[in-house]
Scaffold this active site. Structure first.
Site, PDB file in Angstrom:
ATOM      1  N   CYS A 179     -11.186   2.854  -0.763  1.00 56.50           N
ATOM      2  CA  CYS A 179      -9.815   3.239  -0.419  1.00 56.50           C
ATOM      3  C   CYS A 179      -9.497   2.567   0.905  1.00 56.50           C
ATOM      4  CB  CYS A 179      -9.699   4.756  -0.279  1.00 56.50           C
ATOM      5  SG  CYS A 179      -8.080   5.280   0.361  1.00 56.50           S
ATOM      6  N   THR A 180      -8.332   1.934   0.964  1.00 54.51           N
ATOM      7  CA  THR A 180      -8.025   1.133   2.154  1.00 54.51           C
ATOM      8  C   THR A 180      -7.779   1.988   3.395  1.00 54.51           C
ATOM      9  OG1 THR A 180      -5.715   1.047   1.452  1.00 54.51           O
ATOM     10  CG2 THR A 180      -7.130  -0.778   0.814  1.00 54.51           C
ATOM     11  N   HIS A 181      -7.569   3.278   3.218  1.00 56.65           N
ATOM     12  CA  HIS A 181      -7.416   4.159   4.386  1.00 56.65           C
ATOM     13  C   HIS A 181      -8.762   4.457   5.065  1.00 56.65           C
ATOM     14  CE1 HIS A 181      -3.422   4.994   2.781  1.00 56.65           C
ATOM     15  NE2 HIS A 181      -3.147   5.793   3.800  1.00 56.65           N
ATOM     16  N   CYS A 222      -4.244  -1.617  -2.126  1.00 55.04           N
ATOM     17  CA  CYS A 222      -4.378  -0.182  -2.379  1.00 55.04           C
ATOM     18  C   CYS A 222      -5.236  -0.037  -3.634  1.00 55.04           C
ATOM     19  CB  CYS A 222      -2.984   0.402  -2.630  1.00 55.04           C
ATOM     20  SG  CYS A 222      -2.977   2.132  -3.121  1.00 55.04           S
ATOM     21  N   ASN A 223      -6.341   0.674  -3.508  1.00 55.92           N
ATOM     22  CA  ASN A 223      -7.240   0.826  -4.660  1.00 55.92           C
ATOM     23  C   ASN A 223      -6.607   1.654  -5.766  1.00 55.92           C
ATOM     24  OD1 ASN A 223     -10.177  -0.178  -3.801  1.00 55.92           O
ATOM     25  ND2 ASN A 223      -9.096   0.604  -2.025  1.00 55.92           N
ATOM     26  N   THR A 224      -5.864   2.685  -5.367  1.00 53.68           N
ATOM     27  CA  THR A 224      -5.258   3.560  -6.372  1.00 53.68           C
ATOM     28  C   THR A 224      -4.257   2.767  -7.220  1.00 53.68           C
ATOM     29  OG1 THR A 224      -5.483   5.335  -4.748  1.00 53.68           O
ATOM     30  CG2 THR A 224      -4.116   5.787  -6.666  1.00 53.68           C
ATOM     31  N   GLU A 252      -3.241   9.657   7.307  1.00 57.99           N
ATOM     32  CA  GLU A 252      -1.772   9.546   7.395  1.00 57.99           C
ATOM     33  C   GLU A 252      -1.208  10.490   8.462  1.00 57.99           C
ATOM     34  OE1 GLU A 252       0.821   7.691   5.521  1.00 57.99           O
ATOM     35  OE2 GLU A 252      -0.870   6.371   5.101  1.00 57.99           O
ATOM     36  N   ASP A 281       0.871  -1.192   0.000  1.00 50.91           N
ATOM     37  CA  ASP A 281       0.000   0.000   0.000  1.00 50.91           C
ATOM     38  C   ASP A 281       0.898   1.229   0.000  1.00 50.91           C
ATOM     39  OD1 ASP A 281      -2.567   1.416   0.218  1.00 50.91           O
ATOM     40  OD2 ASP A 281      -1.886   1.997   2.197  1.00 50.91           O
ATOM     41  N   SER A 282       0.301   2.373  -0.354  1.00 55.67           N
ATOM     42  CA  SER A 282       1.067   3.619  -0.334  1.00 55.67           C
ATOM     43  C   SER A 282       1.440   3.998   1.104  1.00 55.67           C
ATOM     44  CB  SER A 282       0.246   4.749  -0.953  1.00 55.67           C
ATOM     45  OG  SER A 282      -0.950   4.921  -0.216  1.00 55.67           O
ATOM     46  N   TYR A 333      -0.729   8.537  -2.876  1.00 58.71           N
ATOM     47  CA  TYR A 333      -0.648   8.218  -4.305  1.00 58.71           C
ATOM     48  C   TYR A 333      -1.858   8.789  -5.062  1.00 58.71           C
ATOM     49  CZ  TYR A 333       3.009   4.546  -4.038  1.00 58.71           C
ATOM     50  OH  TYR A 333       4.174   3.846  -3.906  1.00 58.71           O
ATOM     51  N   GLY A 334      -2.939   9.065  -4.309  1.00 52.44           N
ATOM     52  CA  GLY A 334      -4.237   9.349  -4.924  1.00 52.44           C
ATOM     53  C   GLY A 334      -4.271  10.525  -5.881  1.00 52.44           C
TER      54      GLY A 334
END
Ligand code: DGL
Length: 276
Positions: free
Chosen positions: A195-197, A76-78, A161, A13-14, A45-46
């Site tokens: 989005c995994t966040h 990570c979806n992005t 983040e 993931d980012s 990354y988005g």
């Protein structure tokens, strides 16, 4: 080029977001060995271009293969939206056609038809995921009768983040995007967290989402889909080591990452800082 011996499952993931996927995979399949790589130093990354997300993701996958991983999940979806296809079609055949890289978008959308009654679905994600239209395309292929509306939420990842997911700033940005999405399509009855966040903002999202709308978080579905995949591909399963270990790699401070990952794992974890 990469080690040919059996090895761990890699997750990428980012930053921290992929831990929401890893947590569910690890709960479902604790016996495997895992290596998680978070590119925290270059997150988010988005808002980055296709080319940059592809290059960064390619570097990370290559690093996980060098660490012995035979299978890598883009948690990570992005990265799944912007880099997965090119890595699968262009890089894997030259790197090693027997290794596998899987994403999180397809396993997430497989069940949406059974969940939505109105067949109107909302997706929240990064600008990159929403403008790529990956969810709309994937759902359109499987369920052409479903109406999909995407909402880019560029501030949500920085809130997570920077550990601001419980702040008044989070209230403002979560409400703003939920309200906007529902004004575009008031018939939405299912909201996918693309989005995994975002599961880290779950309490805020629930607070601003009208009751009656189902929140669909992807971790469990990705974990179940991986277990099914390994059941259907015993040749890959045989290449995965099963020692129950978890290692974490980050491109930022190991100490900072360790604090975040320890919360997810409920135990102190071993983290190394690397460069990509
Ligand atoms: N967590 C990632 C996702 O699922 C992206 C976060 C970012 O913008 O770096 O899309």
């Amino acid at each position: 080029m990469f080690p040919q011996t059996p090895g761990p499952i890699g997750l990428f993931d980012s930053g921290y977001g992929g831990l929401t996927i890893f947590d569910k995979i690890h709960q479902l399949m604790p016996g495997y060995d895992y290596v998680y790589l978070g590119d925290n130093a270059r997150s988010p990354y988005g808002t980055r271009s296709f080319e940059v997300v592809y290059q960064f993701t390619r570097q990370a996958v290559s690093r996980l293969f060098e660490s012995g991983c035979q299978l890598v999940i883009l948690a990570c979806n992005t990265a799944s939206a912007k880099a997965l296809r090119t890595i699968q079609q262009k890089d894997l055949p030259t790197w090693d056609p027997n290794r596998r890289v899987l994403g999180v978008i397809r396993p997430t959308v497989e069940l949406v038809d059974t969940i939505s009654r109105t067949k109107h679905i909302g997706i929240v994600g990064t600008s990159g995921t929403i403008t790529s239209n990956s969810y709309t395309i994937e759902i359109g292929r499987m369920y052409p009768h479903i109406q999909v509306t995407g909402e880019a939420c560029p501030m949500w990842v920085p809130l997570v983040e920077n550990n601001e997911f419980n702040s008044p700033g989070a209230d403002y940005f979560v409400k703003k995007h939920i309200d906007h999405l529902l004004s575009v399509d008031p018939q939405i009855d299912t909201l996918i967290l693309g989005c995994t966040h975002y599961p880290l903002l779950m309490d805020k999202i629930r607070a601003f989402l009208p009751s009656g709308i189902t929140l669909f978080s992807q971790g469990e579905h990705v974990a179940e889909s991986l277990r099914d995949y390994l059941g259907r591909h015993p040749e890959m399963d045989r290449k995965l080591t099963k020692g129950g270990s978890c290692r974490f790699l980050t491109t930022e401070s190991a100490e900072k990452f360790s604090e975040a990952a320890s919360i997810f794992m409920n135990t102190p974890v071993s983290v190394s800082q690397i460069e990509l």
